[in-house]
Motif scaffolding. Structure first.
Motif, PDB file in Angstrom:
ATOM      1  N   PRO A 191     -12.286  11.976   1.588  1.00 15.99           N
ATOM      2  CA  PRO A 191     -12.494  12.341   2.994  1.00 15.99           C
ATOM      3  C   PRO A 191     -12.228  11.203   3.971  1.00 15.99           C
ATOM      4  O   PRO A 191     -11.877  11.447   5.138  1.00 15.99           O
ATOM      5  CB  PRO A 191     -13.962  12.781   3.031  1.00 15.99           C
ATOM      6  CG  PRO A 191     -14.583  12.235   1.793  1.00 15.99           C
ATOM      7  CD  PRO A 191     -13.494  12.180   0.784  1.00 15.99           C
ATOM      8  N   ASP A 192     -12.354   9.939   3.519  1.00 18.25           N
ATOM      9  CA  ASP A 192     -12.139   8.816   4.427  1.00 18.25           C
ATOM     10  C   ASP A 192     -10.676   8.386   4.501  1.00 18.25           C
ATOM     11  O   ASP A 192     -10.328   7.518   5.326  1.00 18.25           O
ATOM     12  CB  ASP A 192     -12.990   7.615   3.982  1.00 18.25           C
ATOM     13  CG  ASP A 192     -14.485   7.897   4.125  1.00 18.25           C
ATOM     14  OD1 ASP A 192     -14.839   8.739   4.982  1.00 18.25           O
ATOM     15  OD2 ASP A 192     -15.280   7.302   3.368  1.00 18.25           O
ATOM     16  N   ASP A 193      -9.804   8.932   3.662  1.00 15.65           N
ATOM     17  CA  ASP A 193      -8.377   8.597   3.738  1.00 15.65           C
ATOM     18  C   ASP A 193      -7.802   9.058   5.065  1.00 15.65           C
ATOM     19  O   ASP A 193      -8.229  10.079   5.627  1.00 15.65           O
ATOM     20  CB  ASP A 193      -7.615   9.248   2.584  1.00 15.65           C
ATOM     21  CG  ASP A 193      -7.970   8.644   1.240  1.00 15.65           C
ATOM     22  OD1 ASP A 193      -8.428   7.484   1.214  1.00 15.65           O
ATOM     23  OD2 ASP A 193      -7.812   9.337   0.216  1.00 15.65           O
ATOM     24  N   ASP A 194      -6.815   8.313   5.567  1.00 18.02           N
ATOM     25  CA  ASP A 194      -6.249   8.695   6.870  1.00 18.02           C
ATOM     26  C   ASP A 194      -5.105   9.683   6.702  1.00 18.02           C
ATOM     27  O   ASP A 194      -4.623   9.931   5.595  1.00 18.02           O
ATOM     28  CB  ASP A 194      -5.813   7.467   7.671  1.00 18.02           C
ATOM     29  CG  ASP A 194      -4.721   6.663   6.982  1.00 18.02           C
ATOM     30  OD1 ASP A 194      -3.880   7.268   6.273  1.00 18.02           O
ATOM     31  OD2 ASP A 194      -4.689   5.444   7.145  1.00 18.02           O
ATOM     32  N   ASP A 195      -4.682  10.263   7.822  1.00 16.43           N
ATOM     33  CA  ASP A 195      -3.669  11.323   7.794  1.00 16.43           C
ATOM     34  C   ASP A 195      -2.317  10.815   7.318  1.00 16.43           C
ATOM     35  O   ASP A 195      -1.564  11.538   6.660  1.00 16.43           O
ATOM     36  CB  ASP A 195      -3.547  11.970   9.172  1.00 16.43           C
ATOM     37  CG  ASP A 195      -3.131  10.974  10.241  1.00 16.43           C
ATOM     38  OD1 ASP A 195      -2.031  11.112  10.792  1.00 16.43           O
ATOM     39  OD2 ASP A 195      -3.928  10.055  10.540  1.00 16.43           O
ATOM     40  N   ASP A 196      -1.975   9.547   7.626  1.00 14.97           N
ATOM     41  CA  ASP A 196      -0.684   9.022   7.181  1.00 14.97           C
ATOM     42  C   ASP A 196      -0.606   8.944   5.662  1.00 14.97           C
ATOM     43  O   ASP A 196       0.422   9.265   5.053  1.00 14.97           O
ATOM     44  CB  ASP A 196      -0.460   7.628   7.780  1.00 14.97           C
ATOM     45  CG  ASP A 196      -0.142   7.681   9.270  1.00 14.97           C
ATOM     46  OD1 ASP A 196       0.383   8.725   9.715  1.00 14.97           O
ATOM     47  OD2 ASP A 196      -0.436   6.703   9.976  1.00 14.97           O
ATOM     48  N   TYR A 197      -1.685   8.539   5.033  1.00 13.22           N
ATOM     49  CA  TYR A 197      -1.712   8.454   3.570  1.00 13.22           C
ATOM     50  C   TYR A 197      -1.602   9.856   2.961  1.00 13.22           C
ATOM     51  O   TYR A 197      -0.844  10.069   2.006  1.00 13.22           O
ATOM     52  CB  TYR A 197      -2.997   7.771   3.111  1.00 13.22           C
ATOM     53  CG  TYR A 197      -3.162   7.743   1.612  1.00 13.22           C
ATOM     54  CD1 TYR A 197      -2.292   7.013   0.803  1.00 13.22           C
ATOM     55  CD2 TYR A 197      -4.194   8.472   1.010  1.00 13.22           C
ATOM     56  CE1 TYR A 197      -2.447   6.992  -0.579  1.00 13.22           C
ATOM     57  CE2 TYR A 197      -4.362   8.448  -0.377  1.00 13.22           C
ATOM     58  CZ  TYR A 197      -3.478   7.718  -1.154  1.00 13.22           C
ATOM     59  OH  TYR A 197      -3.630   7.708  -2.523  1.00 13.22           O
ATOM     60  N   ALA A 198      -2.337  10.809   3.517  1.00 12.13           N
ATOM     61  CA  ALA A 198      -2.270  12.177   3.004  1.00 12.13           C
ATOM     62  C   ALA A 198      -0.865  12.747   3.158  1.00 12.13           C
ATOM     63  O   ALA A 198      -0.340  13.404   2.253  1.00 12.13           O
ATOM     64  CB  ALA A 198      -3.280  13.055   3.746  1.00 12.13           C
ATOM     65  N   ARG A 199      -0.231  12.470   4.293  1.00 13.39           N
ATOM     66  CA  ARG A 199       1.127  12.974   4.525  1.00 13.39           C
ATOM     67  C   ARG A 199       2.104  12.363   3.528  1.00 13.39           C
ATOM     68  O   ARG A 199       3.005  13.047   3.019  1.00 13.39           O
ATOM     69  CB  ARG A 199       1.541  12.671   5.963  1.00 13.39           C
ATOM     70  CG  ARG A 199       2.797  13.402   6.411  1.00 13.39           C
ATOM     71  CD  ARG A 199       3.137  13.080   7.856  1.00 13.39           C
ATOM     72  NE  ARG A 199       2.084  13.519   8.766  1.00 13.39           N
ATOM     73  CZ  ARG A 199       1.229  12.701   9.387  1.00 13.39           C
ATOM     74  NH1 ARG A 199       1.307  11.385   9.168  1.00 13.39           N
ATOM     75  NH2 ARG A 199       0.319  13.169  10.195  1.00 13.39           N
TER      76      ARG A 199
ATOM     77  N   ALA B 207      -9.098  10.621  10.194  1.00  8.28           N
ATOM     78  CA  ALA B 207      -9.548  10.756   8.814  1.00  8.28           C
ATOM     79  C   ALA B 207      -9.327  12.174   8.316  1.00  8.28           C
ATOM     80  O   ALA B 207      -9.398  13.140   9.080  1.00  8.28           O
ATOM     81  CB  ALA B 207     -11.024  10.373   8.702  1.00  8.28           C
ATOM     82  N   VAL B 208      -9.067  12.291   7.015  1.00  8.08           N
ATOM     83  CA  VAL B 208      -8.824  13.595   6.407  1.00  8.08           C
ATOM     84  C   VAL B 208     -10.015  14.527   6.619  1.00  8.08           C
ATOM     85  O   VAL B 208      -9.854  15.740   6.800  1.00  8.08           O
ATOM     86  CB  VAL B 208      -8.517  13.415   4.908  1.00  8.08           C
ATOM     87  CG1 VAL B 208      -8.590  14.744   4.175  1.00  8.08           C
ATOM     88  CG2 VAL B 208      -7.142  12.788   4.717  1.00  8.08           C
ATOM     89  N   SER B 209     -11.233  13.983   6.624  1.00  5.67           N
ATOM     90  CA  SER B 209     -12.429  14.813   6.765  1.00  5.67           C
ATOM     91  C   SER B 209     -12.466  15.571   8.081  1.00  5.67           C
ATOM     92  O   SER B 209     -13.116  16.614   8.176  1.00  5.67           O
ATOM     93  CB  SER B 209     -13.687  13.951   6.643  1.00  5.67           C
ATOM     94  OG  SER B 209     -13.707  12.952   7.654  1.00  5.67           O
ATOM     95  N   THR B 210     -11.769  15.078   9.103  1.00  2.82           N
ATOM     96  CA  THR B 210     -11.751  15.759  10.407  1.00  2.82           C
ATOM     97  C   THR B 210     -10.667  16.822  10.493  1.00  2.82           C
ATOM     98  O   THR B 210     -10.632  17.586  11.457  1.00  2.82           O
ATOM     99  CB  THR B 210     -11.546  14.746  11.541  1.00  2.82           C
ATOM    100  OG1 THR B 210     -10.244  14.145  11.415  1.00  2.82           O
ATOM    101  CG2 THR B 210     -12.613  13.659  11.493  1.00  2.82           C
ATOM    102  N   LEU B 211      -9.783  16.861   9.492  1.00  7.94           N
ATOM    103  CA  LEU B 211      -8.643  17.782   9.529  1.00  7.94           C
ATOM    104  C   LEU B 211      -8.702  18.860   8.453  1.00  7.94           C
ATOM    105  O   LEU B 211      -7.993  19.865   8.546  1.00  7.94           O
ATOM    106  CB  LEU B 211      -7.338  16.992   9.360  1.00  7.94           C
ATOM    107  CG  LEU B 211      -7.078  15.864  10.354  1.00  7.94           C
ATOM    108  CD1 LEU B 211      -5.833  15.082   9.957  1.00  7.94           C
ATOM    109  CD2 LEU B 211      -6.934  16.406  11.764  1.00  7.94           C
ATOM    110  N   MET B 212      -9.534  18.676   7.442  1.00  6.90           N
ATOM    111  CA  MET B 212      -9.520  19.579   6.284  1.00  6.90           C
ATOM    112  C   MET B 212     -10.062  20.962   6.648  1.00  6.90           C
ATOM    113  O   MET B 212     -10.821  21.134   7.597  1.00  6.90           O
ATOM    114  CB  MET B 212     -10.327  18.987   5.134  1.00  6.90           C
ATOM    115  CG  MET B 212     -11.803  18.836   5.410  1.00  6.90           C
ATOM    116  SD  MET B 212     -12.647  18.023   4.033  1.00  6.90           S
ATOM    117  CE  MET B 212     -14.340  18.073   4.610  1.00  6.90           C
ATOM    118  N   THR B 213      -9.652  21.946   5.854  1.00  5.77           N
ATOM    119  CA  THR B 213     -10.103  23.327   6.013  1.00  5.77           C
ATOM    120  C   THR B 213     -10.709  23.817   4.702  1.00  5.77           C
ATOM    121  O   THR B 213     -10.532  23.189   3.650  1.00  5.77           O
ATOM    122  CB  THR B 213      -8.935  24.249   6.402  1.00  5.77           C
ATOM    123  OG1 THR B 213      -7.929  24.187   5.377  1.00  5.77           O
ATOM    124  CG2 THR B 213      -8.327  23.830   7.728  1.00  5.77           C
TER     125      THR B 213
END
Length: 375
Positions: A265-273, A308-314
């Motif tokens: 959840p703490d990973d950022d959006d760039d890493y997830a992308r 952060a991924v936690s703010t974008l996840m569904t």
């Protein structure tokens, strides 16, 4: 079995036919909720009508067919005859027809028949078919001095007003219950293209449905779009039922991907992308330090915001390892979900089944399905 027993069973079958629910899918609980809604709706329409016209007798401004409109709206809200235009337009149009007939035709019996029949014709032309409209047209002709003295104001006050109040109350009531009203066919193309939605491809086409309806020579209280969706759901349920035993169809554990790329959840959006692009996948499960599923994130979510991924996840669709893989058909063909996350009883991540995984499993099942159909 002796003759008295045959007679008794015949009586039971006849009773079942007479008293069985006429509406498919209706439950006693839903009827109770509908009755409560009708109660509040009629009270609301009567009180507001009386208040607006500052009249002491509520019933003067609350016409009887409004009760029938409320029944349709709350009992069968998906019916084409229970939609807002059908209720408001059908009632108002019929009232105008009835008033016109009353002034043009002096013979009461002829006027009554003409009012009802012509109201049906005009409602059909205006695509506002609503059965209580026929009762309103008849009321305009035989409703007595109070109604007839109202003249051409009758279609507007109280008919249009009462109808509008019923519709507004119904919209709020269904919204509070999280039920869609006005009703629209639930399946749309989630990708905003001209393609037919995935679950609508193959099998019967619109022309087949039209031909079947023409052959039946009957009218049904369901839109063609809803009928087409219902047929698709029946086909899907039949496939799932035929192979629910697991003897001919795999469970989720047999076809799921077990090496699942995930993020914290703490990973950022760039890493997830970067993970999505590197592994050529569409969604990433988001897990905590104990590998417990928290949500998913995909390109769709990553394009909508940063952080952060936690703010974008569904919240993702999930299933258990022992569930039938065929039970995932409705989810993976809805145009929204690309994968189902497989979890254990404590919601730990076990695997993932993508649309491709399920398609490959179905391809392997094709010979089995063909043999089953030939039995």
């Amino acid at each position: 079995m002796n003759q008295p027993e045959n007679h008794a069973s015949g009586i039971r079958r006849a009773a079942d036919r007479l008293f069985a629910p006429l509406l498919a899918g209706a439950t006693f609980r839903s009827r109770l909720i509908a009755c409560f809604g009708i109660l509040l709706c009629v009270i609301f329409a009567g009180l507001i009508s009386a208040w607006l016209y500052n009249h002491a007798t509520h019933s003067v401004f609350l016409i009887a067919p409004v009760g029938a409109s409320a029944i349709l709206l709350f009992i069968v809200p998906s019916s084409p005859m229970a939609q807002p235009w059908a209720i408001i337009g059908g009632n108002t149009i019929s009232a105008f027809v009835g008033v016109c007939i009353y002034h043009l035709v002096p013979e009461p019996y002829l006027a009554a028949g003409l009012a009802v029949s012509l109201s049906v014709l005009v409602m059909s032309v205006c695509r506002a078919m609503h059965p209580p409209g026929g009762a309103i047209a008849l009321t305009a002709v035989i409703g007595g001095k109070t109604i007839q003295d109202t003249g051409f104001l009758f279609p507007l006050m109280p008919v249009a007003l009462d109808s509008l109040l019923v519709v507004l109350f119904g919209m709020v009531f269904h919204w509070l219950l999280k039920r869609p009203y006005p009703h629209n066919a639930p399946v749309i193309n989630q990708h905003q293209t001209q393609d037919i939605p995935t679950q609508m491809r193959g099998g019967p086409v619109a022309a087949d449905i039209d031909a079947a309806l023409a052959a039946m020579e009957e009218s049904y209280d369901i839109s063609r779009a809803d009928l087409e969706i219902l047929i698709r759901q029946i086909e899907m349920q039949a496939v799932m039922r035929s192979h629910a035993s697991g003897n001919e169809g795999p469970d989720c554990a047999a076809i799921m991907s077990r090496h699942v790329v995930s993020v914290k959840p703490d990973d950022d959006d760039d890493y997830a992308r970067s993970l999505l692009l590197r592994h050529n996948i569409r969604s990433l499960p988001v897990v905590d330090e104990n590998n417990r599923l928290l949500g998913t994130v995909g390109l769709r979510e990553l394009l909508k915001g940063k952080g952060a991924v936690s703010t974008l996840m569904t919240a993702p669709p999930t299933a258990c390892a022992h569930d039938s893989a065929l039970s995932l058909l409705p989810v993976l063909t809805n145009g929204r979900s690309h994968a189902v996350i497989i979890v254990d009883d404590d919601h730990h991540l076990l695997g993932l089944i993508s649309q491709t995984d399920l398609l490959a499993a179905l391809a392997r099942l094709t010979p089995v399905l063909r043999r089953s159909g030939n039995r």
